[in-house]
Design a protein around this motif. Sequence first.
Motif, PDB file in Angstrom:
ATOM      1  N   ARG A 163     -16.316  -4.115  -4.107  1.00 40.26           N
ATOM      2  CA  ARG A 163     -15.334  -4.571  -3.127  1.00 40.26           C
ATOM      3  C   ARG A 163     -14.151  -3.621  -3.136  1.00 40.26           C
ATOM      4  N   LYS A 164     -13.611  -3.351  -1.948  1.00 42.69           N
ATOM      5  CA  LYS A 164     -12.421  -2.511  -1.849  1.00 42.69           C
ATOM      6  C   LYS A 164     -11.433  -3.123  -0.862  1.00 42.69           C
ATOM      7  N   VAL A 165     -10.247  -3.386  -1.365  1.00 50.15           N
ATOM      8  CA  VAL A 165      -9.136  -3.792  -0.512  1.00 50.15           C
ATOM      9  C   VAL A 165      -8.097  -2.680  -0.617  1.00 50.15           C
ATOM     10  N   TYR A 166      -7.784  -2.019   0.500  1.00 46.64           N
ATOM     11  CA  TYR A 166      -6.781  -0.952   0.475  1.00 46.64           C
ATOM     12  C   TYR A 166      -5.376  -1.543   0.301  1.00 46.64           C
ATOM     13  N   ALA A 167      -4.441  -0.634  -0.029  1.00 45.15           N
ATOM     14  CA  ALA A 167      -3.067  -1.050  -0.328  1.00 45.15           C
ATOM     15  C   ALA A 167      -2.429  -1.838   0.821  1.00 45.15           C
ATOM     16  N   ASN A 168      -2.862  -1.560   2.050  1.00 39.57           N
ATOM     17  CA  ASN A 168      -2.295  -2.284   3.196  1.00 39.57           C
ATOM     18  C   ASN A 168      -2.956  -3.643   3.426  1.00 39.57           C
ATOM     19  N   GLY A 169      -3.863  -4.038   2.506  1.00 36.86           N
ATOM     20  CA  GLY A 169      -4.494  -5.353   2.598  1.00 36.86           C
ATOM     21  C   GLY A 169      -5.817  -5.364   3.336  1.00 36.86           C
TER      22      GLY A 169
HETATM   23  P1  ADP Z   1      -5.353   2.608  -2.262  1.00 36.72           P
HETATM   24  O1  ADP Z   1      -4.230   2.916  -3.198  1.00 36.72           O
HETATM   25  O2  ADP Z   1      -5.557   1.144  -2.009  1.00 36.72           O
HETATM   26  O3  ADP Z   1      -6.629   3.321  -2.608  1.00 36.72           O
HETATM   27  P2  ADP Z   1      -3.948   4.322  -0.662  1.00 36.72           P
HETATM   28  O4  ADP Z   1      -2.582   3.746  -0.861  1.00 36.72           O
HETATM   29  O5  ADP Z   1      -4.373   5.494  -1.533  1.00 36.72           O
HETATM   30  O6  ADP Z   1      -4.982   3.173  -0.822  1.00 36.72           O
HETATM   31  O7  ADP Z   1      -4.088   4.813   0.844  1.00 36.72           O
HETATM   32  C1  ADP Z   1      -3.642   6.106   1.160  1.00 36.72           C
HETATM   33  C2  ADP Z   1      -2.752   6.065   2.335  1.00 36.72           C
HETATM   34  O8  ADP Z   1      -3.499   6.067   3.580  1.00 36.72           O
HETATM   35  C3  ADP Z   1      -1.937   4.801   2.376  1.00 36.72           C
HETATM   36  O9  ADP Z   1      -0.617   5.156   2.707  1.00 36.72           O
HETATM   37  C4  ADP Z   1      -2.596   4.011   3.435  1.00 36.72           C
HETATM   38  O10 ADP Z   1      -1.680   3.124   3.991  1.00 36.72           O
HETATM   39  C5  ADP Z   1      -2.996   5.081   4.422  1.00 36.72           C
HETATM   40  N1  ADP Z   1      -3.913   4.514   5.441  1.00 36.72           N
HETATM   41  C6  ADP Z   1      -3.704   3.362   6.069  1.00 36.72           C
HETATM   42  N2  ADP Z   1      -4.641   3.102   6.926  1.00 36.72           N
HETATM   43  C7  ADP Z   1      -5.517   4.103   6.863  1.00 36.72           C
HETATM   44  C8  ADP Z   1      -6.750   4.374   7.516  1.00 36.72           C
HETATM   45  N3  ADP Z   1      -7.267   3.563   8.419  1.00 36.72           N
HETATM   46  N4  ADP Z   1      -7.412   5.490   7.191  1.00 36.72           N
HETATM   47  C9  ADP Z   1      -6.903   6.307   6.262  1.00 36.72           C
HETATM   48  N5  ADP Z   1      -5.723   6.105   5.614  1.00 36.72           N
HETATM   49  C10 ADP Z   1      -5.052   5.012   5.914  1.00 36.72           C
END
Ligand code: ADP
Length: 226
Positions: A10-16
């Motif tokens: 599962r992967k939830v990116y930092a933006n949720g």
């Molecule tokens: P995580 O730490 O959860 O792996 P990151 O913070 O490394 O995610 O994400 C890298 C940057 O890319 C963030 O600033 C993220 O908000 C931004 N980003 C947001 N939406 C997208 C997208 N659709 N595709 C690629 N990068 C994105």
Amino acid sequence: TPALQVSALRKVYANGFEALKAIDLRVEQGDFFALLGPNGAGKSTTLGIVSGLVQKTSGSAEIMGFDVNNDLFEARRRLGVVPQEFNFNQFEKVEDIVITQAGYFGLRSREATSRTKELLQALDLWDKRDQPARMLSGGMKRRLMIARALVHRPDVLILDEPTAGVDIELRRSMWRFMQQLNGEGVTIVLTTHYLEEAEQLCRNIAIINHGQIVQSTSTRELLSTL
Ligand code: ADP
Ligand code: ADP
């Protein structure tokens, strides 16, 4: 031992945004496997986690039995990765880019040099060995990425959209190269959004959409249901 095993990943990116919803994948050794799906489905995220470039939220991923979270070095030794973007130093010479990579995996200098020559010749880049990478055409840069990924003789080669934006002639020669590698026993996992590429090349196909595996079957089986 499977070449690649992904469990409840599962992967939830930092933006949720939830890019992967607990996916399972299993690729046997020697397979030629496609992860097929439209843009935004979660293919790069999956390969990013498998290759240790993206942090998972939960679940697990193993290469040849080595967990990429707990045993990344052992997993990476068995894995070659060809990302979509060119991420080598454009000012470094072609030959040095491949030799440097060999160094990361502990190849002796003599072996690194001979293995690099062998790969640059096989990929038709030997004449360009002394040029800085930025002088290469797009197709040559893609082949350089492949040479670099193979220098430590990985058991598994992962390619993210290897032929996206590549002309038909280079696509065919890359297909032949991948088939030859697979014939030599290298497990190949590629992502693509072309059904044609998956069905031409691959023995097994998993279809991913909206972060979920919607089908995982042999190519023959899949084609019979279309
Ligand atoms: P995580 O730490 O959860 O792996 P990151 O913070 O490394 O995610 O994400 C890298 C940057 O890319 C963030 O600033 C993220 O908000 C931004 N980003 C947001 N939406 C997208 C997208 N659709 N595709 C690629 N990068 C994105
Ligand atoms: P694919 O490789 O199948 O095109 P990706 O794995 O690149 O899909 O992206 C899956 C989803 O996750 C997309 O909706 C993408 O916009 C989003 N995404 C990718 N990277 C980030 C990021 N760093 N932050 C937020 N969302 C991301």
